[in-house]
Every structure is written in structure tokens, then in C-alpha cells.
Design an enzyme around this catalytic site. Structure first.
Site, PDB file in Angstrom:
ATOM      1  N   GLU A  89      38.082  50.638  36.118  1.00 24.92           N
ATOM      2  CA  GLU A  89      37.716  49.251  35.820  1.00 24.92           C
ATOM      3  C   GLU A  89      36.529  49.134  34.864  1.00 24.92           C
ATOM      4  O   GLU A  89      35.493  48.559  35.190  1.00 24.92           O
ATOM      5  CB  GLU A  89      37.415  48.488  37.118  1.00 24.92           C
ATOM      6  CG  GLU A  89      38.626  48.357  38.013  1.00 24.92           C
ATOM      7  CD  GLU A  89      38.425  47.372  39.161  1.00 24.92           C
ATOM      8  OE1 GLU A  89      37.299  46.907  39.373  1.00 24.92           O
ATOM      9  OE2 GLU A  89      39.416  47.060  39.841  1.00 24.92           O
ATOM     10  N   GLU A 142      45.068  50.265  42.758  1.00 27.42           N
ATOM     11  CA  GLU A 142      44.412  49.510  43.842  1.00 27.42           C
ATOM     12  C   GLU A 142      45.160  48.201  44.065  1.00 27.42           C
ATOM     13  O   GLU A 142      45.573  47.551  43.113  1.00 27.42           O
ATOM     14  CB  GLU A 142      42.959  49.135  43.491  1.00 27.42           C
ATOM     15  CG  GLU A 142      41.966  50.253  43.595  1.00 27.42           C
ATOM     16  CD  GLU A 142      40.545  49.826  43.227  1.00 27.42           C
ATOM     17  OE1 GLU A 142      40.155  48.660  43.467  1.00 27.42           O
ATOM     18  OE2 GLU A 142      39.816  50.680  42.678  1.00 27.42           O
TER      19      GLU A 142
HETATM   20  C1  BGP Z   1      37.667  46.946  42.645  1.00 27.89           C
HETATM   21  C2  BGP Z   1      36.896  48.237  42.683  1.00 27.89           C
HETATM   22  C3  BGP Z   1      36.799  48.843  44.039  1.00 27.89           C
HETATM   23  C4  BGP Z   1      36.688  47.861  45.170  1.00 27.89           C
HETATM   24  C5  BGP Z   1      37.628  46.679  45.031  1.00 27.89           C
HETATM   25  C6  BGP Z   1      37.402  45.570  46.033  1.00 27.89           C
HETATM   26  O1  BGP Z   1      37.156  46.159  41.639  1.00 27.89           O
HETATM   27  O2  BGP Z   1      37.463  49.189  41.828  1.00 27.89           O
HETATM   28  O3  BGP Z   1      35.764  49.785  44.006  1.00 27.89           O
HETATM   29  O4  BGP Z   1      35.408  47.519  45.455  1.00 27.89           O
HETATM   30  O5  BGP Z   1      37.548  46.134  43.751  1.00 27.89           O
HETATM   31  O6  BGP Z   1      36.336  44.810  45.608  1.00 27.89           O
HETATM   32  P1  BGP Z   1      35.357  44.071  46.591  1.00 27.89           P
HETATM   33  O7  BGP Z   1      34.765  45.129  47.441  1.00 27.89           O
HETATM   34  O8  BGP Z   1      34.359  43.389  45.707  1.00 27.89           O
HETATM   35  O9  BGP Z   1      36.156  43.100  47.335  1.00 27.89           O
END
Ligand code: BGP
Length: 473
Positions: A163, A373
Site C-alpha cells: 500500500e 487483504e
Molecule cells: C491496510 C493495511 C493493513 C491493515 C488494514 C486494516 O491498509 O495494509 O496493515 O492495517 O489496512 O486497516 P485498519 O487497521 O486501519 O482498519
């Protein structure tokens, strides 16, 4: 269902969010170690200092993955664990990831290695301002060379930068990540350097003839127009150019999108293109597009902006107020989508958006896609008898798997699906309150407790999904 036999049913994580062991065995500080020490930077001042202690509990955790039957586990290596000052090797750090990888393989879980998931060595931030200096391209490439040499025979799937759009965007525009800057031109400069570093890592991967596949993970949010009003459609397309193509075209085609460049130029902004950059970007084209999908985004004409946009998150570090005016706000404005419901954190729930994403990416780039993800962040409750009844998470994942199946039937090539996340972990902006895992980890912001693990209902559900290759949902 249309999932191939070798479809990867996986889960994902990131080093800073799970490992802990912040200074164990010679690990150096990362920018996240330093940043989270400063009060007010993270939710309830929580940190990843202990996180869920994967560093010391990885064997037990990987046994849980084996019990579930997980096909693949995407994890990241911590650069400052392997190179405490960003340049000098720490053998203990290298050894740790050998142990993790070996244990995964022994348990029948395909390791997917993310090279960079945001924990830059603090030393490189201090030395030359991290991603703002071209010096990082060489250091990052050296780091990759070491990883390829050490793990190249064991890893088939490599994720280069996780990201880039988020860590550079939140770090240099929104002031929600280190180094907490708000300046659009500096954002573009740092971003271009990160794109060059990403390309350099892929170029080296080819030169060293590493027998695997490599691609970035991009935080993709498909753009929708608020209405059929042509001005809303233009706003939606502007957002697509600036927020999506600006990265994905570089990864997949080795060039910036011409409309986005022109839009930026009209705002007095530019990319600092130097000699050799073009050739490097073209030598760094990815094998697959990694997609992190959480939600779609809806846009309207910025001149007729709707004022009712859903307010912030339920529990998040407060949005910093002295953010510079964002120049691209004149091109598109965010709007609510009246057709979607929201998560506990006001993220739009939109499984169809995943189908749209996969189709748009396949159609523009013709690349295989790894969903690196996808998941639901929610408040979970641990019952007195140690259960978590997370039917809302099961429903969320089920709907998204159906959308993937439909996209495959539409003609998209999808390599695998990594849910976020296997276990509950540290959330960058939401501490430990926002849970994503199949495994509940008993801790909160204030208290680490014993970090006990409990299998949620979704654990058993995903186990069946994997066993049946997606036919039993
Ligand atoms: C993505 C990242 C992850 C994770 C996920 C959930 O942007 O790659 O590392 O954190 O989001 O995000 P959050 O924890 O802000 O809900």
C-alpha cells in the site's frame, strides 16, 4: 464455484502489527516504534512494542494455521530487525524469518513474503529523510538482494511494497502516519521515489532470476459516481486517475497515466522525473497485481459537494486539523453511497465492489490478481466460556468470496485470497479495539494480559471453506 485446485486460501499480517519484540535480538527501531511513542499519534497511545508477541509465539500461532488448514500466509519482514540501521546485517533477524518460513512450510502453509509493510528503519529517516531521498532506492535494493539470497529458494510469492498509496498518502498528506507531513508536492516526490524503489526491487528480482512471482499490494478502492449527472462522472474519473491509476499504471505498465499527469500539472504539481527513471520503471513491471480491498468510494462534483458525508471512525486517533488544503479537492469530492451499510468504523460494506475491482484491473492491465487483504474490522466480544460469535464476519467474508467467484466467472484470473487477518493484531490507527482475526487475542490498549488466543466461530467456518475449496460457504 470457479476456484482452481491450487487457489490460495490465505490470511495476512504485517511485522509491526504482530511481532512485538521491539528491541529483542538486536532489532533496531522503526519509524513506527518512534512515532507510536509520541502521545496522541496513535489510538489511546497504543503501540506495537509487544503487539501479539508473534516473535516469541510464532510456533504456536503457525500450529493454529495448520489446524485451520490455511493454504497461505502473507507476512512481512521487518527491515530494522534484519538491518537495524537499514544497512548493516543482523544475523539473528535473518534467522528468525528462516524459522518462520520453515515452520510455515512444514505446516503446509505457503509463505507469501511482503518486503515492506511500513516499518522503515528510523536510522534511514534520520539519515536522509527516508522516502524523500533517492538514497533509499539503493538501500532498499540492497535489502531486497539480501532477502532474495536468503529466502529466494523458499518463497514463491513476493509482495514488494504494501500500500504505497496509503503509507505515502497518510504520511505526507493526511499527517496520520510518520513522518506526519502535509504537503502535496512532497507527497508526489516521496511517492515517485517509492515507485522507483519498487521498480528497482523487481528489476533485481529478474536479474537474480528468483524462481517466483513478485508484485506490489495496492490499496484499491473502486470509484463510483454519486449520480448519473455528467459532472459526478467526471469527478469519479478524476478520482480514479489520481487515486488509482497513478500507482497501478506505474506497476503494470511502467508509466504514469497521461490524464492524471495533466490534471496535476494544471494544479501546479509535477513528478520529479530524472534521467533513467523511465527505463527503471519499465524494467520493474510486476507479475501480478496485489489488491487490498476493503471498500468502494463514491464521488461527486466538488462544486456541489454533499455536506452529510458520514463522520469519522468510531474509535480512531483523531484526525489532525492542520492538514494543508489538498489541491486535488478541486477535482473530486467524497460522497456517501446510499445503497451500502457501514462497519463499526464507518467503512462501506460492498462485496460487489470487489467484483468491480477485479474486473477493472483485469480489463485495464490483463494481469493475474492476488487479493492480498480483505476483511472486516469489528468490536468482538469474548464470552465467558471463551467463544467469539462473529457471524457478522462470516457473512462479510462469505459475500466477498461469492463476489470473487463471480469475477473469476467474468474472466478475471485470481491467484488467491488473503483475509485480513489471521489473528487480531495492532491496528495503525485503531489500536487493539478494531479486530479482524479468526483468532481472538486477549489484550487491549492498556493491558497486554496474557495474550491468550481463542478460536472464533469464523475460524471453523474458514476451515470448511478451505477444505471444500470454496464450495461450502
Ligand atoms: C491496510 C493495511 C493493513 C491493515 C488494514 C486494516 O491498509 O495494509 O496493515 O492495517 O489496512 O486497516 P485498519 O487497521 O486501519 O482498519
Amino acid at each position: 464455484m470457479h476456484f482452481k485446485d491450487d487457489f490460495l486460501w490465505g490470511s495476512a499480517s504485517a511485522a509491526y502489527q504482530i511481532e512485538g519484540g521491539a528491541s529483542q535480538d538486536g532489532k533496531g527501531p522503526s519509524i513506527w516504534d518512534s512515532y507510536s511513542e509520541i502521545p496522541g499519534n496513535t489510538f489511546k497511545n497504543s503501540t506495537g512494542e509487544v503487539a501479539i508477541d508473534f516473535y516469541n509465539k510464532f510456533e504456536e500461532d503457525i500450529e493454529l494455521m495448520k489446524e485451520m488448514g490455511l493454504n497461505a500466509y502473507r507476512f512481512s519482514v521487518s527491515w530494522p530487525r534484519i538491518m537495524p540501521d537499514g544497512q548493516t546485517i543482523n544475523e539473528k533477524g535473518i534467522e528468525f524469518y528462516h524459522k518462520v518460513i520453515d515452520k510455515l512450510i512444514e505446516c503446509g502453509v505457503e509463505p507469501i513474503l511482503t518486503i515492506y509493510h511500513w516499518d522503515l528503519p528510523q536510522a534511514l529517516q534520520d539519515k536522509y529523510a527516508g522516502w524523500e531521498s533517492r538514497e533509499i532506492i539503493n538501500d532498499f535494493t540492497q535489502f531486497c538482494a539480501l532477502l532474495y539470497k536468503e529466502y529466494g529458494k523458499k518463497i514463491k510469492y513476493w509482495v514488494s511494497l504494501n500500500e504505497q498509496n496509503i503509507f505515502i498518502g497518510l504520511g505526507y498528506i493526511k499527517k496520520l502516519h510518520p513522518p506526519k507531513v502535509s504537503n502535496y508536492q512532497r507527497f508526489l516526490n516521496a511517492n515517485h521515489i517509492a515507485s522507483l524503489a519498487n521498480a528497482s526491487a523487481i528489476k533485481l528480482f529478474r536479474e537474480m532470476q528468483i524462481p517466483g512471482q513478485i508484485g506490489p499490494s495496492f490499496a484499491y478502492s473502486p470509484t463510483y459516481a454519486k449520480s448519473e449527472k455528467p459532472e459526478d462522472v467526471i469527478a469519479m474519473e478524476n478520482a480514479q486517475e489520481i487515486d488509482n491509476f497513478l500507482w497501478m499504471d506505474v506497476y503494470a505498465k511502467g508509466e504514469y497515466p497521461q490524464i492524471a499527469l495533466k490534471l496535476l500539472e494544471k494544479l501546479g504539481l509535477s513528478i520529479d522525473f530524472q534521467e533513467g527513471d523511465k527505463a527503471l520503471l519499465q524494467a520493474g513491471i510486476c507479475d501480478f497485481m496485489g489488491v487490498n480491498y476493503y471498500q468502494s468510494s463514491t464521488y461527486c462534483d466538488p462544486n456541489h459537494k454533499q455536506e452529510t458525508l458520514q463522520a469519522g471512525n468510531a474509535a480512531q486517533v483523531s484526525v489532525v486539523s492542520d492538514v494543508q488544503t489538498i489541491p486535488t479537492d478541486s477535482l473530486y469530492a467524497r460522497a456517501d453511497n446510499d445503497y451500502l451499510t457501514m462497519t463499526d468504523w464507518n467503512w462501506a460494506i460492498d462485496p460487489n465492489g470487489l467484483r468491480v475491482s477485479l474486473r477493472r484491473i483485469a480489463s485495464r492491465y490483463g494481469l493475474p490478481i492476488l487479493i492480498s487483504e480483505n476483511g472486516l474490522g469489528a468490536f468482538d466480544t469474548l464470552t465467558e466460556d471463551g467463544k467469539v460469535h462473529d457471524d457478522y464476519r462470516i457473512n462479510f467474508l462469505k459475500e466477498h468470496i461469492i463476489a470473487i467467484d463471480q469475477a473469476i466467472d467474468d474472466g478475471c484470473e485470481v491467484i488467491g485470497y488473503c483475509t485480513w487477518s489471521f489473528q487480531d493484531l495492532f491496528s495503525w490507527l485503531n489500536g487493539y479495539a478494531k479486530r479482524y482475526g479468526f483468532v481472538y487475542v486477549d489484550r487491549d490498549e492498556e493491558n497486554e494480559k496474557e495474550l491468550r488466543r481463542y478460536k472464533k466461530d469464523s475460524f471453523y467456518w474458514y476451515q470448511k471453506v478451505i477444505q471444500s475449496n470454496g464450495t461450502e460457504l
